[in-house]
Every structure is written in structure tokens, then in C-alpha cells.
Design a protein around this motif. Structure first.
Motif, PDB file in Angstrom:
ATOM      1  N   LEU A   1      -3.842   5.218 -83.852  1.00 49.17           N
ATOM      2  CA  LEU A   1      -3.496   5.984 -83.866  1.00 49.17           C
ATOM      3  C   LEU A   1      -3.657   7.497 -84.861  1.00 49.17           C
ATOM      4  CD1 LEU A   1      -0.021   5.097 -81.924  1.00 49.17           C
ATOM      5  CD2 LEU A   1      -2.522   5.964 -80.997  1.00 49.17           C
ATOM      6  N   GLY A   2      -4.798   7.264 -85.657  1.00 54.53           N
ATOM      7  CA  GLY A   2      -5.053   7.718 -86.860  1.00 54.53           C
ATOM      8  C   GLY A   2      -5.198   7.199 -88.077  1.00 54.53           C
ATOM      9  N   GLY A   3      -5.047   8.450 -88.890  1.00 56.82           N
ATOM     10  CA  GLY A   3      -4.478   7.266 -90.452  1.00 56.82           C
ATOM     11  C   GLY A   3      -2.930   6.695 -90.449  1.00 56.82           C
ATOM     12  N   ARG A   4      -2.491   7.559 -90.079  1.00 58.24           N
ATOM     13  CA  ARG A   4      -0.995   8.013 -90.767  1.00 58.24           C
ATOM     14  C   ARG A   4      -0.189   7.632 -89.643  1.00 58.24           C
ATOM     15  NH1 ARG A   4       0.408  12.664 -93.571  1.00 58.24           N
ATOM     16  NH2 ARG A   4      -1.145  13.783 -92.355  1.00 58.24           N
ATOM     17  N   GLY A   5      -1.034   7.377 -88.173  1.00 61.11           N
ATOM     18  CA  GLY A   5      -0.909   7.206 -86.745  1.00 61.11           C
ATOM     19  C   GLY A   5       0.382   6.372 -87.078  1.00 61.11           C
ATOM     20  N   TYR A   6       1.657   5.837 -85.824  1.00 63.29           N
ATOM     21  CA  TYR A   6       2.487   5.096 -85.781  1.00 63.29           C
ATOM     22  C   TYR A   6       3.218   4.952 -84.529  1.00 63.29           C
ATOM     23  CZ  TYR A   6       5.918   7.457 -87.402  1.00 63.29           C
ATOM     24  OH  TYR A   6       7.065   8.478 -87.882  1.00 63.29           O
TER      25      TYR A   6
ATOM     26  N   LYS B   1       6.188   6.857 -73.736  1.00 61.78           N
ATOM     27  CA  LYS B   1       5.933   5.928 -72.368  1.00 61.78           C
ATOM     28  C   LYS B   1       7.485   5.248 -72.303  1.00 61.78           C
ATOM     29  CE  LYS B   1       1.805   6.936 -71.299  1.00 61.78           C
ATOM     30  NZ  LYS B   1       1.473   7.972 -70.584  1.00 61.78           N
ATOM     31  N   THR B   2       7.681   5.391 -70.770  1.00 61.59           N
ATOM     32  CA  THR B   2       9.094   4.640 -70.566  1.00 61.59           C
ATOM     33  C   THR B   2       8.529   3.482 -70.311  1.00 61.59           C
ATOM     34  OG1 THR B   2      10.489   6.574 -69.796  1.00 61.59           O
ATOM     35  CG2 THR B   2      11.073   4.441 -68.995  1.00 61.59           C
ATOM     36  N   LEU B   3       9.179   2.032 -71.443  1.00 61.03           N
ATOM     37  CA  LEU B   3       9.301   0.771 -70.049  1.00 61.03           C
ATOM     38  C   LEU B   3      10.154  -0.064 -69.308  1.00 61.03           C
ATOM     39  CD1 LEU B   3       9.668  -0.989 -73.801  1.00 61.03           C
ATOM     40  CD2 LEU B   3       7.203  -0.449 -72.447  1.00 61.03           C
ATOM     41  N   SER B   4       9.407  -0.933 -68.449  1.00 61.33           N
ATOM     42  CA  SER B   4      10.936  -1.116 -66.638  1.00 61.33           C
ATOM     43  C   SER B   4      11.094  -2.426 -67.834  1.00 61.33           C
ATOM     44  CB  SER B   4       8.970  -1.632 -66.242  1.00 61.33           C
ATOM     45  OG  SER B   4       7.964  -1.079 -65.889  1.00 61.33           O
ATOM     46  N   PHE B   5      11.785  -3.040 -67.059  1.00 63.62           N
ATOM     47  CA  PHE B   5      12.618  -3.928 -66.786  1.00 63.62           C
ATOM     48  C   PHE B   5      14.151  -3.745 -68.518  1.00 63.62           C
ATOM     49  CE2 PHE B   5       8.599  -6.008 -66.993  1.00 63.62           C
ATOM     50  CZ  PHE B   5       8.635  -6.221 -66.349  1.00 63.62           C
TER      51      PHE B   5
ATOM     52  N   ASP C   1      15.850   0.019 -70.501  1.00 58.96           N
ATOM     53  CA  ASP C   1      16.229   0.977 -70.987  1.00 58.96           C
ATOM     54  C   ASP C   1      15.774   1.510 -71.904  1.00 58.96           C
ATOM     55  OD1 ASP C   1      16.210   3.993 -70.407  1.00 58.96           O
ATOM     56  OD2 ASP C   1      19.054   3.911 -70.500  1.00 58.96           O
ATOM     57  N   TRP C   2      13.962   1.450 -72.190  1.00 60.08           N
ATOM     58  CA  TRP C   2      13.565   1.495 -73.713  1.00 60.08           C
ATOM     59  C   TRP C   2      12.709   2.966 -73.453  1.00 60.08           C
ATOM     60  CZ3 TRP C   2      12.135  -3.820 -75.893  1.00 60.08           C
ATOM     61  CH2 TRP C   2      13.858  -3.626 -75.630  1.00 60.08           C
ATOM     62  N   ASN C   3      12.231   3.264 -74.383  1.00 61.87           N
ATOM     63  CA  ASN C   3      10.758   3.988 -74.700  1.00 61.87           C
ATOM     64  C   ASN C   3       9.834   4.069 -75.699  1.00 61.87           C
ATOM     65  OD1 ASN C   3      11.414   6.601 -72.425  1.00 61.87           O
ATOM     66  ND2 ASN C   3      13.805   5.869 -73.300  1.00 61.87           N
ATOM     67  N   ILE C   4       8.773   4.100 -75.484  1.00 67.10           N
ATOM     68  CA  ILE C   4       7.872   3.280 -76.902  1.00 67.10           C
ATOM     69  C   ILE C   4       7.222   4.953 -77.472  1.00 67.10           C
ATOM     70  CG2 ILE C   4       6.759   0.752 -76.476  1.00 67.10           C
ATOM     71  CD1 ILE C   4       5.329   1.979 -75.330  1.00 67.10           C
ATOM     72  N   VAL C   5       7.316   5.335 -78.469  1.00 66.94           N
ATOM     73  CA  VAL C   5       7.048   6.699 -79.103  1.00 66.94           C
ATOM     74  C   VAL C   5       6.029   6.064 -79.777  1.00 66.94           C
ATOM     75  CG1 VAL C   5       7.889   9.098 -79.880  1.00 66.94           C
ATOM     76  CG2 VAL C   5       9.634   7.354 -78.798  1.00 66.94           C
TER      77      VAL C   5
END
Length: 590
Positions: free
Chosen positions: A207-212, A267-271, A273-277
Motif C-alpha cells: 500500500l505504498g512506502g508507509r502504507g499498512y 472492508k467489512t468481513l463476513s463471519f 463483525d470486524w473491519n479491515i482498514v
């Protein structure tokens, strides 16, 4: 006085002045307009193009994490099946089988069974419980013990159950029944899975040099972060989560306290109630393109100064070579970048201008060709990304079937299945080639159906027909398997009668046509409409093909154009016909 006025009038109406002004206007305005337009376009589209690319990366990350969680649920079910096969007895035999199962799974931290009173019945490995630990204090234990839910998946946490054991895990729990002194009792199966897989998946993203990437729950609490220790110590805070509506998958550009802009995609995960940012800094995204834009903007004034000076200097001495040069310039304006100015009888200054013009046209041509190469490389990267989405469960299930048949001494079936699997993957790999012959693609489909037929114990029959002329044609690989997989999983698997799959390859008018025909359950018109519009996400959430109809259609269109692609015809209880239209390619004409 009149003589002076007349002289000035003559000067400003001389051919030198007219040609110089004309060259200046013709050169400056288009180049300034082009330079400003290019810079503005870079600025306006940079974030959007990066967002699209990162959105695709985050979609793939979402699929990978969901596959990991789904595999964890399947692992828990497999352990439960071991307990059922042992007549629900928690004894030495079960403990041995759990040890064997544990030793074959690298991502398992522990397997534990508790009764409803919170007593540990067995665990693998057999570490000592921490003094004072009471599993009944866990919220998930109460829900599972009261059978409010069938599964519970915890957030990533430090395991604090066993003495001197503190791995980062995700806990999956499930209610079960056991035999205790000849009487059935309720119990809870607890499986702790290490999160190293999730860490590796997130760490390998670009996600770029400093992306995470980090993960949070519905309460905006960070449950995974690549700098987890700093977050827990209060030394790292994610300001970018402010004002994001987590109920929708979206993106935005924000600023931190230091004034740095960054792009957020989540994005919201299935299974769960988490979100990946995903967080990527605009400075990292824009560094290369900004440098190119600055070089272009720096080069344009230099070229303009050269043109102005040369035009004014040579236009007073000679007009014909300049008029000839003007004609060549009009050709370039029309898009002919193969133009080269050849002037043999002009003044030295005219020759220099002609040389400069040729250099400029050559550089523009090189830039256009470089842009075309980059565009083709991007198309190929997108094609490879779509083609790389292969469901790993097929391999796992096939290997499980081989083990099962080997244990049952079905040696001939094992040989046939292993042979088909080897041929299947040999064609899948194809030494990295994306284009293979129709005969190879049909062989790949035949091996896949042989494997599935053995696994499903002759649940269906199949037949493949193709003219000899068609077999030598070229086609994209791995386009029939997803269609066959959907036919089996969503059309034939739940039929009472035996299924039938027919594969045809033929030439229709000026097209190569593949047909996958099954007599399965069929598809409703409403569902069929969603599939055609690419809005059906149910297939990828169930077992079956992870590539899917939409991605196969996109691969074909991406490689050969919008004139080709995929058609689906289906009626409930009658079956489904999938048609794949491709160009006719002979030999190496691709």
C-alpha cells in the motif's frame, strides 16, 4: 517622422514578425494547454486511480482473511467429527487422536474441551491451567453453553489460559455433547488458532512506502495492528478512523495532526463483525507521478524558449524552409509522429530548428510508446490478478479423498485420482503460459471432472465432444473449470437423481464456442439477472468456485475485448447452459 512610423509599420508587418508570432502562438498555446491539462489530470486522477488499485488489493485481503476464518470453522468441525466418531467419549483414545490432529496443523495453538461447570476434560497440548482461571467468566462460554449461538469467533487476543503460554490467538468455540459415565452431557469445544497467518497476509500487502493495514471491531477498537505493542502502550493512535461510517464499505482522504494526507480504504468481513482498514499516504502515492509531472512542466518552458528564439532568429532570413517546417508540424498535429524534417538548402539556423523539431517529435513518440507499454503491462497485471484467484479447498478436499481411499485399500481408485490430479495441475501451471490449446483445456476439464466424480461417488456422468479442427485452436486456460465447479456444487450436488454434464467445443460463425450444459437444479430468473449484472455474491460465500462467473467473463473481455465473453441460460428444475465465446486463434497468432 512619417518615415519612422512607416519603418515601424513595416517591421511589425514583416514576414519575420508574422512567422515568429505565428510560431509562438501555435507552439505556446497548445503546449501550455497540454502541460497544464496533464498536470491537472495527474492531480485529479491520482488518488482515484490509487483508490481503485488499493480497493482491489483490500478485496483480495478480505477474501484471504475470510478463507482463514472459514478454514478455522472447518477445523473446529473436523475436531467435533473426531469426537463423534469416538462415540463422544472423552478418553485416552480421543486424546491420542487429538494429539495426532494437532500435530498436522501448524496454525493450531491448543484444543480444549470444557464441561458446563467450567472443568477442563482434556486439552492438547496438555499444559497446566493458570491458577484462578475460570472459563465461565468468558462471555462466549456462556453463550455457547446456553446454545444461543452455534459458533463463537473471538477477536485476536493473548491466550491467558495455560501456564507460561501467551500466544496471540483467535478462539473458535462450539457446543458439543460428550459421554460422561454412560450419560450424555453438554460441553464446549474450544480451538485456539494462531494469528501469524493474518499477520503475514497483512504484512505482505503493498500500500505504498508507509502504507499498512489494521483490523478493528464495531466499537472502533483496534484488535490487530502491525505496531500492536505501540498501540497497546498508547504510543500509537489511529486518527484516521474518525468520521468513517463503518456500516458501509467506503474510502476517504483525511489528514492527521501533522497535516499529512492519507487515503483510507476499509472492508467489512463476513463471519465476524470486524473491519479491515488500509492506510496509504498521499505523498507515497504521488511521489513518482509528481516527479514526472514536474519534469514535464520544467521541460515545456525550455522547449518553448528554444522555439521562440529560433523562430524569431531564422524567420527574418528565410521563409520557405519555415513554411516547409510548418507543413511538417501540421502532420505531427494530425498524429503522424513518424515525420522527420529534411532541409538541405536552408540556413544554419533553419537546419538547427529542423533538428530540434525532429528531436521533439522523437521524444513525444517515445513517451507515447512508453505510455502504451505501461498500459499493456497494467492490463496484463490485472489479468494475472484475476486468474490467480483459485480456491484452495479443492486441493485440500481431493487430498482428503486420496487419504480416505488409501486407508480403505482402494488402490486403483487412488492411482486414478492421483494421476488425474497430477495432469490437472500440470495443465494449470502450463509453465506460466496463459494461452493453451483447446485440447489441453478440455483435458484439464476432463481431469477435474474425473476427480470430482470419484469424490462424489459417481453422483454424475459427463461427456466431452470437440471437432478435431477445434482441438488445435488456442484459448485462455482455466475458463471451463469454474463453470463445471458451479454446475456440480450449485446444480447437481443436491439432486436426487444422477446428474449429467456435457462439454462441447465447436466453431460457430467466426467464434470459438465452449458449452457447459448440466441437468441440475437450474437458476431462478431473479438470481440469473444478478449473476449477469455481476451483483450476485452468494456463490463466493458458499463452498464452490472462488473465481466465479463474473471473473471468467472479465478475464475474457480483458484479454480479447467486449465482443467476447460469457452467456448463461437456465430454467429451474431443467438445468443450466453456459456459453463462452472466444476468438478463433490458430498457431501463434496471439
Amino acid at each position: 517622422m512619417k518615415k519612422i512610423i512607416k519603418s515601424n509599420y513595416f517591421r511589425f508587418n514583416s514576414i519575420q514578425f508574422v512567422i515568429a508570432i505565428a510560431c509562438i502562438i501555435v507552439s505556446i498555446l497548445p503546449m501550455l494547454y497540454t502541460g497544464i491539462s496533464m498536470y491537472t489530470k495527474f492531480s485529479n486522477t491520482l488518488v482515484e486511480s490509487s483508490r481503485v488499485a488499493y480497493d482491489q488489493i483490500m478485496d483480495q485481503l478480505k477474501i484471504n482473511i475470510e478463507d482463514y476464518l472459514e478454514q478455522g470453522i472447518k477445523t473446529t468441525s473436523d475436531i467435533h467429527n473426531l469426537i463423534i466418531q469416538n462415540d463422544n467419549n472423552v478418553d485416552f483414545k480421543l486424546s491420542s487422536e487429538l494429539h495426532m490432529f494437532y500435530s498436522t496443523r501448524n496454525n493450531l495453538a491448543s484444543i480444549t474441551i470444557f464441561d458446563l461447570s467450567g472443568n477442563r476434560l482434556t486439552s492438547v497440548p496438555g499444559h497446566n491451567l493458570k491458577a484462578g482461571y475460570d472459563v465461565k467468566n468468558e462471555v462466549w462460554f456462556n453463550k455457547i453453553s446456553q446454545q444461543e449461538i452455534m459458533y463463537s469467533i473471538s477477536e485476536p487476543h493473548v491466550q491467558n489460559v495455560f501456564v507460561d503460554q501467551h500466544p496471540w490467538v483467535i478462539t473458535i468455540s462450539k457446543p458439543i455433547e460428550i459421554q460422561n459415565k454412560g450419560r450424555k452431557e453438554k460441553a464446549v469445544l474450544v480451538v485456539d488458532m494462531g494469528i501469524q497467518t493474518i499477520h503475514n497476509i497483512c504484512s505482505n500487502l503493498n500500500l505504498g512506502g508507509r502504507g499498512y493495514v489494521y483490523i478493528r471491531n464495531s466499537h472502533d477498537e483496534i484488535i490487530y495492528h502491525p505496531q500492536q505493542a505501540l498501540v497497546f502502550a498508547g504510543l500509537k493512535e489511529e486518527f484516521e478512523i474518525n468520521n468513517i461510517n463503518i456500516s458501509n464499505e467506503n474510502w476517504q482522504v483525511n489528514q492527521n495532526g501533522m497535516g499529512e494526507e492519507f487515503l483510507i480504504v476499509h472492508k467489512t468481513l463476513s463471519f465476524v463483525d470486524w473491519n479491515i482498514v488500509g492506510v496509504s499516504y498521499i505523498d507515497d502515492i504521488a511521489s513518482n507521478n509528481t516527479r514526472i509531472a514536474r519534469e514535464v512542466l520544467f521541460t515545456i518552458p525550455i522547449i518553448l524558449l528554444i522555439i521562440i528564439w529560433l523562430s524569431w532568429y531564422i524567420s527574418g532570413k528565410i521563409s520557405q524552409p519555415i513554411m516547409k517546417l510548418g507543413r511538417y508540424m501540421r502532420k505531427v498535429e494530425e498524429g503522424n509522429f513518424n515525420t522527420q524534417v529534411i532541409i538541405t538548402n536552408g540556413e544554419r539556423e533553419v537546419l538547427q530548428l529542423a533538428d530540434s523539431f525532429n528531436v521533439m517529435v522523437k521524444k513525444i513518440k517515445e513517451l507515447i510508446e512508453e505510455n502504451q507499454r505501461e498500459h499493456e503491462a497494467k492490463r496484463q497485471t490485472e489479468l494475472n490478478a484475476l486468474q490467480a484467484q483459485i480456491n484452495p479447498h479443492f486441493l485440500y478436499n481431493t487430498l482428503d479423498s486420496i487419504i480416505w481411499m488409501a486407508e480403505s485399500d482402494q488402490n486403483e481408485e487412488v492411482i486414478e485420482l492421483v494421476t488425474s490430479l497430477a495432469r490437472f495441475f500440470r495443465i494449470s501451471i502450463s509453465k506460466g503460459a496463459n494461452i493453451i490449446t483447446v485440447a489441453e483445456e478440455l483435458e484439464h476439464a476432463r481431469n477435474y471432472m474425473l476427480i470430482q466424480k470419484i469424490r462424489y461417488k459417481d453422483k454424475f456422468e459427463f461427456n466431452i465432444t470437440a471437432d478435431e479442427e477445434v482441438k488445435s485452436l488456442k484459448t485462455m486456460k482455466l475458463i471451463l473449470q469454474p463453470m463445471i465447479e458451479n454446475a456440480i456444487y450449485h446444480g447437481i450436488e443436491y439432486m436426487v437423481d444422477q446428474g449429467d454434464i456435457q462439454i462441447n467445443a465447436k466453431i460457430v460463425e467466426h467464434f470459438l464456442l465452449f458449452e457447459v450444459i448440466d441437468n441440475g437444479l437450474g437458476i431462478s430468473q431473479e438470481q440469473l439477472k444478478k449473476i449477469r449484472e455481476g451483483k450476485d455474491n452468494q456463490t463466493t460465500k458458499k463452498k464452490g468456485n472462488g473465481v466465479g462467473v463474473k471473473n471468467v467473463d472479465e478475464r475474457i473481455k480483458l484479454r480479447f475485448g467486449r465482443a467476447y465473453g460469457l452467456d448463461i441460460e437456465s430454467e429451474l428444475e431443467e438445468g443450466t447452459t453456459v456459453k463462452l465465446w472466444l476468438p478463433i486463434i490458430r498457431g501463434d497468432n496471439i
